[in-house]
Design a protein around this motif. Structure first.
Motif, PDB file in Angstrom:
ATOM      1  N   TYR A 110      29.358  -8.524 -33.908  1.00  0.00           N
ATOM      2  CA  TYR A 110      29.581  -8.481 -32.460  1.00  0.00           C
ATOM      3  C   TYR A 110      29.966  -9.890 -31.999  1.00  0.00           C
ATOM      4  O   TYR A 110      29.155 -10.817 -32.059  1.00  0.00           O
ATOM      5  CB  TYR A 110      28.334  -7.981 -31.736  1.00  0.00           C
ATOM      6  CG  TYR A 110      28.017  -6.541 -32.060  1.00  0.00           C
ATOM      7  CD1 TYR A 110      28.545  -5.509 -31.293  1.00  0.00           C
ATOM      8  CD2 TYR A 110      27.217  -6.209 -33.149  1.00  0.00           C
ATOM      9  CE1 TYR A 110      28.274  -4.181 -31.597  1.00  0.00           C
ATOM     10  CE2 TYR A 110      26.944  -4.887 -33.467  1.00  0.00           C
ATOM     11  CZ  TYR A 110      27.480  -3.874 -32.685  1.00  0.00           C
ATOM     12  OH  TYR A 110      27.208  -2.557 -32.986  1.00  0.00           O
ATOM     13  N   ILE A 111      31.204 -10.028 -31.545  1.00  0.00           N
ATOM     14  CA  ILE A 111      31.777 -11.348 -31.262  1.00  0.00           C
ATOM     15  C   ILE A 111      32.084 -11.467 -29.765  1.00  0.00           C
ATOM     16  O   ILE A 111      32.813 -10.630 -29.212  1.00  0.00           O
ATOM     17  CB  ILE A 111      33.080 -11.568 -32.067  1.00  0.00           C
ATOM     18  CG1 ILE A 111      32.891 -11.156 -33.529  1.00  0.00           C
ATOM     19  CG2 ILE A 111      33.542 -13.006 -31.924  1.00  0.00           C
ATOM     20  CD1 ILE A 111      31.818 -11.912 -34.269  1.00  0.00           C
ATOM     21  N   PRO A 112      31.558 -12.493 -29.084  1.00  0.00           N
ATOM     22  CA  PRO A 112      31.834 -12.636 -27.648  1.00  0.00           C
ATOM     23  C   PRO A 112      33.280 -13.032 -27.380  1.00  0.00           C
ATOM     24  O   PRO A 112      33.877 -13.805 -28.131  1.00  0.00           O
ATOM     25  CB  PRO A 112      30.867 -13.743 -27.217  1.00  0.00           C
ATOM     26  CG  PRO A 112      30.616 -14.536 -28.452  1.00  0.00           C
ATOM     27  CD  PRO A 112      30.674 -13.562 -29.588  1.00  0.00           C
ATOM     28  N   PHE A 113      33.825 -12.489 -26.309  1.00  0.00           N
ATOM     29  CA  PHE A 113      35.130 -12.926 -25.814  1.00  0.00           C
ATOM     30  C   PHE A 113      35.102 -12.806 -24.291  1.00  0.00           C
ATOM     31  O   PHE A 113      35.011 -11.703 -23.733  1.00  0.00           O
ATOM     32  CB  PHE A 113      36.272 -12.079 -26.382  1.00  0.00           C
ATOM     33  CG  PHE A 113      37.641 -12.573 -25.983  1.00  0.00           C
ATOM     34  CD1 PHE A 113      38.181 -13.713 -26.555  1.00  0.00           C
ATOM     35  CD2 PHE A 113      38.385 -11.917 -25.000  1.00  0.00           C
ATOM     36  CE1 PHE A 113      39.429 -14.196 -26.179  1.00  0.00           C
ATOM     37  CE2 PHE A 113      39.634 -12.384 -24.616  1.00  0.00           C
ATOM     38  CZ  PHE A 113      40.158 -13.529 -25.208  1.00  0.00           C
ATOM     39  N   VAL A 114      35.124 -13.954 -23.615  1.00  0.00           N
ATOM     40  CA  VAL A 114      35.003 -14.000 -22.157  1.00  0.00           C
ATOM     41  C   VAL A 114      36.224 -13.344 -21.518  1.00  0.00           C
ATOM     42  O   VAL A 114      37.366 -13.647 -21.880  1.00  0.00           O
ATOM     43  CB  VAL A 114      34.864 -15.457 -21.674  1.00  0.00           C
ATOM     44  CG1 VAL A 114      34.778 -15.522 -20.151  1.00  0.00           C
ATOM     45  CG2 VAL A 114      33.649 -16.110 -22.307  1.00  0.00           C
ATOM     46  N   GLY A 115      35.988 -12.459 -20.577  1.00  0.00           N
ATOM     47  CA  GLY A 115      37.069 -11.746 -19.903  1.00  0.00           C
ATOM     48  C   GLY A 115      37.146 -10.287 -20.298  1.00  0.00           C
ATOM     49  O   GLY A 115      37.710  -9.476 -19.568  1.00  0.00           O
ATOM     50  N   SER A 123      34.314 -13.090 -14.849  1.00  0.00           N
ATOM     51  CA  SER A 123      35.414 -13.409 -15.759  1.00  0.00           C
ATOM     52  C   SER A 123      36.604 -12.478 -15.539  1.00  0.00           C
ATOM     53  O   SER A 123      36.470 -11.388 -14.965  1.00  0.00           O
ATOM     54  CB  SER A 123      34.939 -13.312 -17.210  1.00  0.00           C
ATOM     55  OG  SER A 123      34.572 -11.983 -17.532  1.00  0.00           O
ATOM     56  N   ARG A 124      37.769 -12.942 -16.015  1.00  0.00           N
ATOM     57  CA  ARG A 124      38.996 -12.151 -15.980  1.00  0.00           C
ATOM     58  C   ARG A 124      39.773 -12.377 -17.278  1.00  0.00           C
ATOM     59  O   ARG A 124      39.505 -13.324 -18.018  1.00  0.00           O
ATOM     60  CB  ARG A 124      39.884 -12.540 -14.784  1.00  0.00           C
ATOM     61  CG  ARG A 124      39.385 -12.050 -13.430  1.00  0.00           C
ATOM     62  CD  ARG A 124      40.335 -12.456 -12.320  1.00  0.00           C
ATOM     63  NE  ARG A 124      41.639 -11.810 -12.427  1.00  0.00           N
ATOM     64  CZ  ARG A 124      41.913 -10.593 -11.957  1.00  0.00           C
ATOM     65  NH1 ARG A 124      40.968  -9.887 -11.366  1.00  0.00           N
ATOM     66  NH2 ARG A 124      43.127 -10.097 -12.079  1.00  0.00           N
ATOM     67  N   SER A 125      40.739 -11.509 -17.531  1.00  0.00           N
ATOM     68  CA  SER A 125      41.582 -11.643 -18.718  1.00  0.00           C
ATOM     69  C   SER A 125      42.986 -11.184 -18.378  1.00  0.00           C
ATOM     70  O   SER A 125      43.283 -10.828 -17.226  1.00  0.00           O
ATOM     71  CB  SER A 125      41.022 -10.800 -19.864  1.00  0.00           C
ATOM     72  OG  SER A 125      41.206  -9.420 -19.594  1.00  0.00           O
ATOM     73  N   GLN A 126      43.853 -11.172 -19.391  1.00  0.00           N
ATOM     74  CA  GLN A 126      45.223 -10.707 -19.162  1.00  0.00           C
ATOM     75  C   GLN A 126      45.273  -9.219 -18.812  1.00  0.00           C
ATOM     76  O   GLN A 126      46.299  -8.721 -18.341  1.00  0.00           O
ATOM     77  CB  GLN A 126      46.101 -10.993 -20.392  1.00  0.00           C
ATOM     78  CG  GLN A 126      46.082  -9.940 -21.482  1.00  0.00           C
ATOM     79  CD  GLN A 126      44.815 -10.005 -22.317  1.00  0.00           C
ATOM     80  OE1 GLN A 126      44.076 -10.975 -22.246  1.00  0.00           O
ATOM     81  NE2 GLN A 126      44.563  -8.980 -23.098  1.00  0.00           N
ATOM     82  N   LEU A 127      44.148  -8.529 -18.982  1.00  0.00           N
ATOM     83  CA  LEU A 127      44.102  -7.111 -18.621  1.00  0.00           C
ATOM     84  C   LEU A 127      44.083  -6.920 -17.107  1.00  0.00           C
ATOM     85  O   LEU A 127      44.289  -5.796 -16.620  1.00  0.00           O
ATOM     86  CB  LEU A 127      42.869  -6.439 -19.241  1.00  0.00           C
ATOM     87  CG  LEU A 127      42.794  -6.483 -20.779  1.00  0.00           C
ATOM     88  CD1 LEU A 127      41.487  -5.849 -21.261  1.00  0.00           C
ATOM     89  CD2 LEU A 127      43.993  -5.767 -21.398  1.00  0.00           C
ATOM     90  N   GLY A 128      43.803  -8.002 -16.370  1.00  0.00           N
ATOM     91  CA  GLY A 128      43.895  -7.947 -14.917  1.00  0.00           C
ATOM     92  C   GLY A 128      42.666  -7.422 -14.215  1.00  0.00           C
ATOM     93  O   GLY A 128      42.714  -7.140 -13.018  1.00  0.00           O
TER      94      GLY A 128
END
Length: 729
Positions: free
Chosen positions: A631-636, A712-717
């Motif tokens: 299980y790897i964290p990724f902000v957003g 948080s946000r990501s390229q997914l919008g």
């Protein structure tokens, strides 16, 4: 004959006159008495500073509780300016709470440190309550270090300034005047506030804070020989009904009632009474050291004209410059090492691993390192030392108090991904034999877990660990980053590991694991193999030199894994995969309250067939602080929003401590993940394909664990909000 008689009479008259004159000119002795009062007693330091600068020579000192600390240190040669510096720079709360520096913890203990909010001694018959919140290890080591130049002086009247302090004997309910023994231990006994600090044992007696029975030992100062006593009283008046709002205030008020009469009698015995205005501070207000010291200075300056007038009227000299110096003591020649409080078997093991020899000169830094390492094993509740003379020889005497045979530990945690959880842990520190330790834990949660671990610590090169685990976690299946369905992943496993701990910060080893997994997926999904069985062989390397588990300001966390994953069907091997994994998290201190953490996470599962080890696929996404390999964290991203066989994440956290224990953390990361390693170097792989995310967190390192709110946000919008409270486990 008449002439002889006259000579005799004249001689007698001359001698009588000289003797009377000498008596009249006898130098009067000045005593200083310092009351108890917890943090309010730091005002004593301010008073001492003013008296010293005014040239007021002190001949005797008595004190209680914090008054014994300030008075004892002044008695052994510390100057007022040095005491001010010590008081302002010490992290009092850290010493009070017995905090262990992570560098002194064994690697296995690092994994369990700061998981629990409550630890209770436990036996098969009942659960016990601890004797106090803190054993007093931090204070004990601090006082031992500060008094090292007088360790061999056991008569306090032979200190640079004769000294005595008061402690309460809880065996007979009477106050004792401590005038001999080990000075650091006597001072600690005098300030052992009941329920806050454990009682201190001296000569088979148990002592607690002397302020319970005699908080202002003026009479004792006069009995030592003082003609004039300057008393400094930092005790507060009785609380009003409206002011009593906590158990601490109830306890404080109760002690005031018991000693009200003796306090008043002591005040009347003072020739000069100084009362710093510290009533609005509490006994645990160590965050306001500078202000409290300043109030002591103000009160002393106000009393100074009265003191000088009294001294002048009695012919007591003052205005003489007082110079106080302590000769630095950095090393000591040790003839022998003595361990008290442990069995002969354990004594031999400890002596075997002490990093220096008897009959050689060792530094106090080496002694401190040894004491901290022994305490960091978590096998002892308290480890204290003293340098003493045994005839013509010097001995390093280490007194050890073994930890409870068994403990019951409780931890709590909540986060928006895995929901609430109550962790119950039973630890047997000596299961059947001293070298065998048992840890059994169960997580009561919507995502329950259980763990049983047997650790054999032979103090040799290799340490074996036998472990049993069960997991049941709820996950979402995503299709193009959109939630598709909910399912549960369950597993039971057994694992045998061998590790060599080359340093408290570093270990390397390997393990063999048998794991049975099951996926509970709705019937309408065509999933051929809900049951999976694996046999794994792993090699691991771990480095953890962080100064704090949460929100570190320096150090590095590094995890390397190489694993052979074999899936079996019908008791026969079907296919193999090789997994490699990296987690690299250095922390770089920038300036004052700023730190930066550049992080690199990477993993790859490599095979030459179409079968995938479903259980070991990487679940990517989330702002959590879990340290699982899969299980790897990724902000957003949401928790486990992406799944794949290979991944590479670069991330940077910029951490700012707004004020103590409160943080703002900016986080940003980039990621690529593919089915195969070859896809990373494929011509089709473009920078524009990078997935990215960023966020901002407010965090508070609370007593029950870190509180963190992340947006948080990501390229997914989409904007994600994540909240967690409590230690991670």
């Amino acid at each position: 004959m008449k002439v002889l008689n006259k000579i005799f009479v004249y001689s007698f008259l001359i001698l009588f006159t000289v003797s009377s004159y000498a008596q009249e000119k006898k130098e009067l002795k000045v005593g200083l008495t310092l009351s108890g009062g917890g943090a309010k007693g730091l005002a004593h330091v301010g008073v001492i500073k003013v008296l010293e600068k005014a040239g007021i020579k002190i001949d005797y000192i008595t004190g209680t509780s914090m008054g014994s600390i300030a008075g004892g240190l002044y008695a052994i040669g510390y100057s007022a300016d040095t005491l001010v510096k010590i008081a302002n720079t010490l992290d009092w709360n850290a010493y009070i709470k017995d905090n262990i520096e992570r560098k002194n913890l064994s690697f296995e203990e690092k994994l369990n440190y700061q998981k629990y909010v409550l630890t209770l001694p436990f036996s098969l018959k009942k659960i016990h309550l601890p004797s106090a919140l803190h054993e007093g290890q931090g204070i004990s080591l601090l006082l031992s270090d500060m008094t090292k130049h007088v360790h061999t002086i056991n008569d306090f009247s032979k200190l640079p300034i004769p000294f005595a302090c008061i402690a309460a004997d809880i065996g007979n309910g009477k106050p004792d005047v401590l005038k001999s023994g080990y000075l650091a231990q006597a001072m600690q006994a005098s300030m052992a506030i009941p329920t806050v600090f454990a009682p201190v044992e001296i000569n088979n007696k148990l002592y607690v804070d002397g302020g319970l029975l005699n908080n202002f030992p003026v009479k004792e100062n006069k009995e030592m020989g003082a003609d004039i006593v300057i008393g400094v009283d930092v005790q507060s008046p009785f609380y009003t009904k409206e002011e009593i709002t906590s158990p601490l205030e109830i306890l404080d008020q109760s002690s005031k009632i018991l000693i009200a009469k003796s306090n008043q009698e002591a005040r009347e015995l003072c020739d000069i009474l100084i009362k710093p205005k510290v009533t609005h501070y509490s006994v645990l207000d160590f965050d306001n050291t500078e202000d409290i010291i300043a109030l002591g200075e103000i009160a002393a300056r106000e009393a100074l004209p009265q003191i000088i007038h009294l001294f002048d009227s009695l012919g007591i000299k003052h205005n003489k410059r007082i110079i106080r110096r302590i000769k630095p003591v950095n090393a000591v020649y040790i003839d022998t090492i003595i361990l008290n409080g442990v069995s002969k078997h354990l004594e031999n093991k400890i002596l075997k691993n002490i990093p220096f020899e008897q009959k050689e000169k060792i530094t106090y830094q080496e002694i401190d390192h040894l004491i901290n390492r022994l305490y960091g094993t978590m096998n002892f509740q308290k480890v204290v030392y003293k340098i003493d003379k045994l005839g013509y020889k010097k001995a390093l005497i280490i007194n050890l108090k073994e930890r409870n045979v068994s403990d019951l530990k409780l931890g709590i945690h909540y986060d928006t991904d895995l929901k609430n959880g109550l962790l119950i842990n039973y630890t047997s520190n000596r299961l059947f034999i001293n070298e065998l330790k048992l840890q059994a834990g169960i997580l009561i949660s919507e995502n329950p877990r259980a763990n049983i671990k047997l650790l054999f610590n032979s103090n040799g090169v290799i340490n074996p660990i036998l472990e049993f685990n069960a997991n049941n976690i709820s996950l979402k299946l995503y299709d193009n980053y959109e939630p598709f369905l909910n399912y549960r992943a369950k597993s039971i496993s057994s694992k045998f590991s061998l590790f060599t701990n080359l340093h408290t910060n570093f270990r390397i080893g390997g393990s063999v694991e048998w794991l049975h997994a099951k996926f509970d997926i709705p019937d309408f999904i065509d999933f051929d193999e809900p049951y999976q069985k694996y046999i794994n062989v792993s090699l691991k390397m771990d480095l953890d030199s962080r100064n704090k588990t949460y929100y570190p300001t320096k150090g590095t966390h590094l995890r390397l894994l190489a694993r052979l994953i074999d899936e079996t069907k019908n008791n026969s091997l079907t296919y193999s995969s090789i997994e490699t994994s990296l987690r690299f998290e250095p922390t770089i201190f920038l300036h004052k309250r700023w730190a930066i953490q550049p992080k690199l996470f990477a993993g790859a599962i490599i095979n030459n067939h179409n079968e995938e080890p479903e259980w070991y696929l990487y679940k990517l996404g989330g702002a959590f602080n879990w340290t699982d390999y899969q299980y790897i964290p990724f902000v957003g991203y949401k928790f486990a929003q992406a799944t794949n066989k290979t991944y590479l994440i670069a991330r940077t956290d910029l951490q700012f401590e707004i004020f103590p224990k409160h943080y703002l953390i900016a986080k940003a990361n980039l990621m690529q993940h593919h089915l195969n390693v070859e896809d990373f170097i494929s011509e089709k792989n473009k920078i524009s394909d990078l997935e990215w995310g960023y966020g901002i967190s407010y965090a508070y390192n609370s007593i029950i664990g870190p509180l963190e709110l992340n947006i948080s946000r990501s390229q997914l919008g989409k904007t994600n909000v994540y909240f967690s409270l409590g230690f991670w486990f």
